[in-house]
Design a protein around this motif. Structure first.
Motif, PDB file in Angstrom:
ATOM      1  N   ASN A  20       0.819  -1.212   0.000  1.00  0.00           N
ATOM      2  CA  ASN A  20       0.000   0.000   0.000  1.00  0.00           C
ATOM      3  C   ASN A  20       0.855   1.265   0.000  1.00  0.00           C
ATOM      4  O   ASN A  20       0.479   2.269  -0.593  1.00  0.00           O
ATOM      5  CB  ASN A  20      -0.963   0.007   1.186  1.00  0.00           C
ATOM      6  CG  ASN A  20      -2.172  -0.863   0.934  1.00  0.00           C
ATOM      7  OD1 ASN A  20      -2.575  -1.086  -0.208  1.00  0.00           O
ATOM      8  ND2 ASN A  20      -2.752  -1.385   1.998  1.00  0.00           N
ATOM      9  N   GLU A  21       1.998   1.206   0.631  1.00  0.00           N
ATOM     10  CA  GLU A  21       2.885   2.367   0.689  1.00  0.00           C
ATOM     11  C   GLU A  21       3.694   2.545  -0.598  1.00  0.00           C
ATOM     12  O   GLU A  21       3.843   3.650  -1.100  1.00  0.00           O
ATOM     13  CB  GLU A  21       3.844   2.214   1.870  1.00  0.00           C
ATOM     14  CG  GLU A  21       4.800   3.369   2.043  1.00  0.00           C
ATOM     15  CD  GLU A  21       5.733   3.160   3.224  1.00  0.00           C
ATOM     16  OE1 GLU A  21       6.879   3.640   3.141  1.00  0.00           O
ATOM     17  OE2 GLU A  21       5.343   2.523   4.218  1.00  0.00           O
ATOM     18  N   LEU A  22       4.208   1.447  -1.136  1.00  0.00           N
ATOM     19  CA  LEU A  22       5.139   1.529  -2.271  1.00  0.00           C
ATOM     20  C   LEU A  22       4.470   1.412  -3.636  1.00  0.00           C
ATOM     21  O   LEU A  22       5.004   1.900  -4.626  1.00  0.00           O
ATOM     22  CB  LEU A  22       6.196   0.423  -2.153  1.00  0.00           C
ATOM     23  CG  LEU A  22       7.081   0.479  -0.909  1.00  0.00           C
ATOM     24  CD1 LEU A  22       7.933  -0.785  -0.822  1.00  0.00           C
ATOM     25  CD2 LEU A  22       7.932   1.728  -0.908  1.00  0.00           C
ATOM     26  N   PHE A  23       3.333   0.732  -3.692  1.00  0.00           N
ATOM     27  CA  PHE A  23       2.683   0.462  -4.975  1.00  0.00           C
ATOM     28  C   PHE A  23       1.217   0.902  -4.918  1.00  0.00           C
ATOM     29  O   PHE A  23       0.317   0.083  -4.877  1.00  0.00           O
ATOM     30  CB  PHE A  23       2.771  -1.026  -5.324  1.00  0.00           C
ATOM     31  CG  PHE A  23       4.180  -1.552  -5.341  1.00  0.00           C
ATOM     32  CD1 PHE A  23       5.010  -1.301  -6.416  1.00  0.00           C
ATOM     33  CD2 PHE A  23       4.674  -2.296  -4.277  1.00  0.00           C
ATOM     34  CE1 PHE A  23       6.309  -1.781  -6.443  1.00  0.00           C
ATOM     35  CE2 PHE A  23       5.968  -2.782  -4.291  1.00  0.00           C
ATOM     36  CZ  PHE A  23       6.797  -2.517  -5.380  1.00  0.00           C
ATOM     37  N   ALA A  24       1.011   2.162  -4.922  1.00  0.00           N
ATOM     38  CA  ALA A  24      -0.343   2.693  -4.782  1.00  0.00           C
ATOM     39  C   ALA A  24      -0.997   3.004  -6.123  1.00  0.00           C
ATOM     40  O   ALA A  24      -2.052   3.605  -6.164  1.00  0.00           O
ATOM     41  CB  ALA A  24      -0.329   3.944  -3.910  1.00  0.00           C
ATOM     42  N   GLY A  25      -0.381   2.594  -7.213  1.00  0.00           N
ATOM     43  CA  GLY A  25      -0.899   2.914  -8.543  1.00  0.00           C
ATOM     44  C   GLY A  25      -1.797   1.845  -9.109  1.00  0.00           C
ATOM     45  O   GLY A  25      -2.616   1.251  -8.417  1.00  0.00           O
ATOM     46  N   GLN A  26      -1.605   1.565 -10.379  1.00  0.00           N
ATOM     47  CA  GLN A  26      -2.452   0.631 -11.108  1.00  0.00           C
ATOM     48  C   GLN A  26      -1.842  -0.772 -11.211  1.00  0.00           C
ATOM     49  O   GLN A  26      -2.151  -1.508 -12.134  1.00  0.00           O
ATOM     50  CB  GLN A  26      -2.706   1.186 -12.514  1.00  0.00           C
ATOM     51  CG  GLN A  26      -3.414   2.530 -12.509  1.00  0.00           C
ATOM     52  CD  GLN A  26      -4.802   2.425 -11.899  1.00  0.00           C
ATOM     53  OE1 GLN A  26      -5.528   1.493 -12.172  1.00  0.00           O
ATOM     54  NE2 GLN A  26      -5.154   3.384 -11.053  1.00  0.00           N
ATOM     55  N   GLU A  27      -0.994  -1.121 -10.273  1.00  0.00           N
ATOM     56  CA  GLU A  27      -0.349  -2.434 -10.319  1.00  0.00           C
ATOM     57  C   GLU A  27      -1.374  -3.566 -10.187  1.00  0.00           C
ATOM     58  O   GLU A  27      -2.399  -3.416  -9.545  1.00  0.00           O
ATOM     59  CB  GLU A  27       0.684  -2.585  -9.179  1.00  0.00           C
ATOM     60  CG  GLU A  27       1.828  -1.644  -9.258  1.00  0.00           C
ATOM     61  CD  GLU A  27       1.501  -0.269  -8.671  1.00  0.00           C
ATOM     62  OE1 GLU A  27       2.269   0.666  -8.926  1.00  0.00           O
ATOM     63  OE2 GLU A  27       0.479  -0.138  -7.980  1.00  0.00           O
ATOM     64  N   GLU A  28      -1.006  -4.679 -10.785  1.00  0.00           N
ATOM     65  CA  GLU A  28      -1.792  -5.907 -10.643  1.00  0.00           C
ATOM     66  C   GLU A  28      -1.211  -6.655  -9.447  1.00  0.00           C
ATOM     67  O   GLU A  28      -0.060  -7.077  -9.472  1.00  0.00           O
ATOM     68  CB  GLU A  28      -1.646  -6.729 -11.921  1.00  0.00           C
ATOM     69  CG  GLU A  28      -2.406  -8.017 -11.931  1.00  0.00           C
ATOM     70  CD  GLU A  28      -2.177  -8.789 -13.225  1.00  0.00           C
ATOM     71  OE1 GLU A  28      -2.019 -10.017 -13.128  1.00  0.00           O
ATOM     72  OE2 GLU A  28      -2.124  -8.156 -14.299  1.00  0.00           O
ATOM     73  N   VAL A  29      -1.990  -6.797  -8.381  1.00  0.00           N
ATOM     74  CA  VAL A  29      -1.495  -7.394  -7.140  1.00  0.00           C
ATOM     75  C   VAL A  29      -2.059  -8.802  -6.980  1.00  0.00           C
ATOM     76  O   VAL A  29      -3.249  -9.039  -7.176  1.00  0.00           O
ATOM     77  CB  VAL A  29      -1.883  -6.527  -5.916  1.00  0.00           C
ATOM     78  CG1 VAL A  29      -1.427  -7.175  -4.617  1.00  0.00           C
ATOM     79  CG2 VAL A  29      -1.298  -5.123  -6.050  1.00  0.00           C
ATOM     80  N   ASP A 107       6.716  -9.042 -11.590  1.00  0.00           N
ATOM     81  CA  ASP A 107       7.795  -8.068 -11.746  1.00  0.00           C
ATOM     82  C   ASP A 107       8.487  -7.816 -10.417  1.00  0.00           C
ATOM     83  O   ASP A 107       9.689  -7.561 -10.359  1.00  0.00           O
ATOM     84  CB  ASP A 107       7.244  -6.744 -12.288  1.00  0.00           C
ATOM     85  CG  ASP A 107       6.634  -6.909 -13.659  1.00  0.00           C
ATOM     86  OD1 ASP A 107       7.339  -7.413 -14.558  1.00  0.00           O
ATOM     87  OD2 ASP A 107       5.447  -6.566 -13.833  1.00  0.00           O
ATOM     88  N   VAL A 108       7.702  -7.888  -9.330  1.00  0.00           N
ATOM     89  CA  VAL A 108       8.210  -7.630  -7.981  1.00  0.00           C
ATOM     90  C   VAL A 108       7.575  -8.624  -7.021  1.00  0.00           C
ATOM     91  O   VAL A 108       6.369  -8.882  -7.102  1.00  0.00           O
ATOM     92  CB  VAL A 108       7.865  -6.187  -7.521  1.00  0.00           C
ATOM     93  CG1 VAL A 108       8.310  -5.957  -6.093  1.00  0.00           C
ATOM     94  CG2 VAL A 108       8.474  -5.163  -8.441  1.00  0.00           C
ATOM     95  N   LEU A 109       8.381  -9.145  -6.120  1.00  0.00           N
ATOM     96  CA  LEU A 109       7.900 -10.006  -5.036  1.00  0.00           C
ATOM     97  C   LEU A 109       8.106  -9.261  -3.728  1.00  0.00           C
ATOM     98  O   LEU A 109       9.206  -8.790  -3.443  1.00  0.00           O
ATOM     99  CB  LEU A 109       8.678 -11.330  -5.008  1.00  0.00           C
ATOM    100  CG  LEU A 109       8.468 -12.226  -3.784  1.00  0.00           C
ATOM    101  CD1 LEU A 109       7.025 -12.700  -3.692  1.00  0.00           C
ATOM    102  CD2 LEU A 109       9.432 -13.404  -3.818  1.00  0.00           C
TER     103      LEU A 109
END
Length: 161
Positions: A20-29, A107-109
């Protein structure tokens, strides 16, 4: 960007908060939890080893289903804390290999330290986490599940000879 979050029992809130802090955009989680694939065998083996010949009802199936239910509840709590849409995945097998395999599509873990978190150093990662960090086929975000120990927690260097 595809963000995979390893949801583990003791550390998942720190991982979700980091997302929530680092990836607050349109990422697919994707929220991922992994259970050992041999839970039933472990329960059966323990029962046989501790209680004799193992007559009666085998608890292996029940232990596995309870673990699945508990893990699904943990994933639901993580999804609620995330507060946005996310895929939820429960895998079973060798935990470290399941997480590493799932990371192949990310892309990121995001994962958390889960060993000795009272001091800085390699012992802050348990064996499964160490394997995943060493073998992840993507970028890794490693978070502390609480207060970060100070630099004073690093042991002194060995004496010079």
């Amino acid at each position: 960007m595809k963000v995979l979050v390893w949801i583990a029992e003791a550390t998942w809130p720190a991982c979700v908060d980091a997302v929530n802090e680092l990836f607050a955009g349109q990422e697919e989680v994707t929220l991922l939890a992994a259970l050992p694939g041999d839970l039933a065998a472990q329960a059966t083996g323990a029962r046989t080893g501790l209680w004799g010949r193992g007559s009666g009802r085998d608890p292996g199936v029940q232990v596995t289903e309870l673990a699945r239910e508990s893990t699904r509840a943990m994933l639901a709590a993580a999804a609620a804390r995330l507060g946005r849409e996310a895929a939820v995945v429960l895998r079973e097998g060798r935990v470290e290999r399941e997480v590493t395999a799932a990371a192949a599509g990310a892309d990121v873990l995001v994962l958390a330290r889960d060993g000795d978190v009272s001091r800085l150093g390699p012992h802050s990662l348990d064996r499964h986490t160490r394997f995943v960090v060493d073998h992840a086929p993507c970028r890794v975000v490693l978070v502390w599940p609480g207060r970060v120990p100070g630099l004073a927690s690093i042991p002194p260097p060995p004496p010079e000879h």
